[in-house]
Design a protein around this motif. Sequence first.
Motif, mmCIF file in Angstrom:
data_model
loop_
_atom_site.group_PDB
_atom_site.id
_atom_site.type_symbol
_atom_site.label_atom_id
_atom_site.label_comp_id
_atom_site.label_asym_id
_atom_site.label_seq_id
_atom_site.Cartn_x
_atom_site.Cartn_y
_atom_site.Cartn_z
ATOM 1 N N PRO A 53 0.828 -1.215 0.000
ATOM 2 C CA PRO A 53 0.000 0.000 0.000
ATOM 3 C C PRO A 53 0.862 1.265 0.000
ATOM 4 O O PRO A 53 1.823 1.366 0.761
ATOM 5 C CB PRO A 53 -0.800 -0.107 1.308
ATOM 6 C CG PRO A 53 -0.767 -1.556 1.666
ATOM 7 C CD PRO A 53 0.528 -2.081 1.158
ATOM 8 N N GLY A 54 0.503 2.171 -0.853
ATOM 9 C CA GLY A 54 1.247 3.418 -0.970
ATOM 10 C C GLY A 54 2.296 3.379 -2.060
ATOM 11 O O GLY A 54 2.885 4.414 -2.388
ATOM 12 N N ASN A 55 2.546 2.221 -2.627
ATOM 13 C CA ASN A 55 3.549 2.091 -3.694
ATOM 14 C C ASN A 55 2.882 1.930 -5.051
ATOM 15 O O ASN A 55 3.469 1.397 -5.986
ATOM 16 C CB ASN A 55 4.457 0.890 -3.405
ATOM 17 C CG ASN A 55 5.743 0.925 -4.216
ATOM 18 O OD1 ASN A 55 6.250 2.005 -4.515
ATOM 19 N ND2 ASN A 55 6.266 -0.248 -4.563
ATOM 20 N N GLY A 56 1.648 2.352 -5.129
ATOM 21 C CA GLY A 56 0.839 2.295 -6.327
ATOM 22 C C GLY A 56 -0.549 2.770 -5.969
ATOM 23 O O GLY A 56 -0.780 3.308 -4.868
ATOM 24 N N THR A 58 -3.851 3.175 -4.369
ATOM 25 C CA THR A 58 -4.222 2.653 -3.056
ATOM 26 C C THR A 58 -5.520 3.294 -2.600
ATOM 27 O O THR A 58 -5.703 4.509 -2.721
ATOM 28 C CB THR A 58 -3.128 2.952 -2.007
ATOM 29 O OG1 THR A 58 -1.887 2.397 -2.455
ATOM 30 C CG2 THR A 58 -3.492 2.374 -0.644
ATOM 31 N N GLY A 59 -6.421 2.456 -2.057
ATOM 32 C CA GLY A 59 -7.641 2.949 -1.438
ATOM 33 C C GLY A 59 -7.507 2.889 0.079
ATOM 34 O O GLY A 59 -6.480 3.266 0.651
ATOM 35 N N ILE A 60 -8.540 2.394 0.761
ATOM 36 C CA ILE A 60 -8.502 2.240 2.213
ATOM 37 C C ILE A 60 -7.604 1.066 2.566
ATOM 38 O O ILE A 60 -7.712 -0.019 1.991
ATOM 39 C CB ILE A 60 -9.915 2.017 2.776
ATOM 40 C CG1 ILE A 60 -10.792 3.245 2.498
ATOM 41 C CG2 ILE A 60 -9.858 1.741 4.279
ATOM 42 C CD1 ILE A 60 -12.241 3.037 2.874
ATOM 43 N N PRO A 76 -4.604 7.071 1.266
ATOM 44 C CA PRO A 76 -5.834 7.850 1.529
ATOM 45 C C PRO A 76 -6.346 7.683 2.957
ATOM 46 O O PRO A 76 -6.487 8.659 3.693
ATOM 47 C CB PRO A 76 -6.830 7.302 0.501
ATOM 48 C CG PRO A 76 -6.008 6.657 -0.554
ATOM 49 C CD PRO A 76 -4.810 6.108 0.163
ATOM 50 N N ASP A 77 -6.659 6.453 3.366
ATOM 51 C CA ASP A 77 -7.249 6.203 4.683
ATOM 52 C C ASP A 77 -6.634 4.946 5.273
ATOM 53 O O ASP A 77 -6.296 3.999 4.551
ATOM 54 C CB ASP A 77 -8.765 6.006 4.577
ATOM 55 C CG ASP A 77 -9.482 7.257 4.108
ATOM 56 O OD1 ASP A 77 -9.679 8.154 4.941
ATOM 57 O OD2 ASP A 77 -9.831 7.326 2.914
ATOM 58 N N THR A 96 -1.621 10.218 5.720
ATOM 59 C CA THR A 96 -2.921 9.909 5.122
ATOM 60 C C THR A 96 -3.535 11.211 4.630
ATOM 61 O O THR A 96 -3.521 12.219 5.342
ATOM 62 C CB THR A 96 -3.874 9.228 6.116
ATOM 63 O OG1 THR A 96 -4.192 10.127 7.176
ATOM 64 C CG2 THR A 96 -3.263 7.962 6.697
ATOM 65 N N THR A 97 -4.069 11.171 3.432
ATOM 66 C CA THR A 97 -4.805 12.335 2.924
ATOM 67 C C THR A 97 -6.207 12.379 3.496
ATOM 68 O O THR A 97 -6.863 13.408 3.456
ATOM 69 C CB THR A 97 -4.866 12.297 1.392
ATOM 70 O OG1 THR A 97 -5.465 11.063 0.982
ATOM 71 C CG2 THR A 97 -3.475 12.406 0.785
ATOM 72 N N GLY A 98 -6.636 11.244 4.031
ATOM 73 C CA GLY A 98 -7.939 11.157 4.669
ATOM 74 C C GLY A 98 -7.795 10.814 6.145
ATOM 75 O O GLY A 98 -6.970 11.392 6.858
ATOM 76 N N ASN A 99 -8.545 9.809 6.605
ATOM 77 C CA ASN A 99 -8.676 9.529 8.028
ATOM 78 C C ASN A 99 -7.789 8.377 8.483
ATOM 79 O O ASN A 99 -7.423 7.499 7.699
ATOM 80 C CB ASN A 99 -10.133 9.164 8.356
ATOM 81 C CG ASN A 99 -11.100 10.228 7.906
ATOM 82 O OD1 ASN A 99 -10.789 11.420 7.926
ATOM 83 N ND2 ASN A 99 -12.290 9.807 7.498
ATOM 84 N N ILE A 100 -7.485 8.389 9.780
ATOM 85 C CA ILE A 100 -6.951 7.204 10.454
ATOM 86 C C ILE A 100 -7.971 6.794 11.512
ATOM 87 O O ILE A 100 -8.388 7.606 12.341
ATOM 88 C CB ILE A 100 -5.588 7.466 11.126
ATOM 89 C CG1 ILE A 100 -4.495 7.670 10.075
ATOM 90 C CG2 ILE A 100 -5.219 6.303 12.052
ATOM 91 C CD1 ILE A 100 -3.104 7.907 10.664
#
Length: 520
Positions: A53-56, A58-60, A76-77, A96-100
């Motif tokens: 995750p994060g190397n392409g 990626t969603g939640i 993102p989350d 994270t651009t969104g929530n943790i």
Amino acid sequence: MKRILLLTLFLLPLLVGAQSLNDFRSIADCSWSTVASWETYDGSIWVSASYYPGNGATGIVTVSHNLTLDVSVIIPDLVIDVTGTLNGSGNFTLTTTGNITCNGTMSWTNNAGGAISVGGNLNISGTFSIFNRNLTVTGTTILSGNGAFTDGSDTGNNNFSGVVTLSDNSTFTTNAVTTTGQLAFGSNFLTNSAGAITIGTATINGNLEVNSGTFTKASGGTLSVTGTTTLNNNATLSITSNSQSDFTGKVTVNNTAVWNSTGVITSGRLTLANGIEQNSTGTIQFGVCTFQSNPQQIAVADNTGSISFAGTTNVNADLTVINSGSGTGTGDVTFNGNVTILDGVTLANNRTIVIYGLLDGIGAAATYTNNSILEYRGTGSPMATGVFNVANVGTTVNYSRDGNQTIRVATYNDLIISREGANTTNRTKTLDTGSPLVVNGNLTINEYNLLYYNSTINNQIIQINGDLTLTANSGFYTPNADVIQSLIVAGTIDNSGTIYFQRSTTKVYRYRAHWFRRGN
């Protein structure tokens, strides 16, 4: 059959909608960059991931296992399940651009460097621990259930831009953070939790509201609240550290809530800029306290607990002690230490106050104004420097120390010489220098109190424009010295005690009274 088929077709997108394309979930304990420890959602089913995750795309990202972050990532989350743990390591950062959402364990500890940056909200119902790390939360922070936030070091900065809210039994522990500026809240801090909030340094650029549980400042650094501070229900705010605490907004204590800052024992280390309102049946207890910046009030509602100041109270801005609303202000307002009034500043009481320490001013324009009852129990003469304004009609000054006292020579309305408690040992109350002492109303000397003229002043005058009353076992004495003293009484002398003029050279007595009895 058609209805069942239609219902199935309707529910299928909802069930599938729990996942989205490029969502990730962990499948084993491992490091973040180990691709084999992840699955990704391809839009239909979960499949083995081809990158971490994060190397392409990626969603939640959902962590359900014990993982260690060994690379810096932007995702993102992030959701940490109740079974999941995410450990930080090295200088790697998590963004994270969104929530943790932390329902399990976030353990960002024991390593220098690295950072966590939350572009959205931070939700904690599990355990979120950091050590030597920077944390930035752009959105709101919500702790619920048994959620626990802990910062165990004084290295790294914590910045919460949005509102921070605690509920249920959640806790917030940052007393290891003692360097001012390293814990900042950009908005309100609100707790409805029965759990404990324990801090060192903190800047709250909004309101502090404690509705239950305890909020404790337990270590060094500055606590600064720029908005209002409100305690409700059975909440407790406690300052046990003798470090800086500044409350810019009004402090209000309601219901059965309790304030205790007796841990502050050094002048200037606890400041109030907009006063206190006591609406609680609980107590408000200060150690040392400074009122500064703005004209302020100590307001006491009906049927409330007491307000006490154990150490020195510095009045650096105009301060008035009042009954709030239509209440009678039944709670005591007691200054157990010294009260010091800055030059050009006025302290006024519109309700009863008790002062055990020395009341004094710094400069000739420092002013104390009595608009009600002053119970003065200090040993020294009040307001030796400054203005002692105690002649307002309907007011009373009671020198009531259970011990010897010096009486300020001034103009009073009603003046009482008494003592607290039931001790039967005589106490000497002696006029300070100066003349005349004028009582526009009545002078009362209660039992086991002996009022003396000053032995060093010749022709010191006491002028009573009302009545003079001595109760049993009380006394009114001239000193045993070669000086001349004067007593003027315009009303009635009711003497059940002793009036004693001790030396033959004390010869001048002028009085106009219905009855007078002279001692030996």
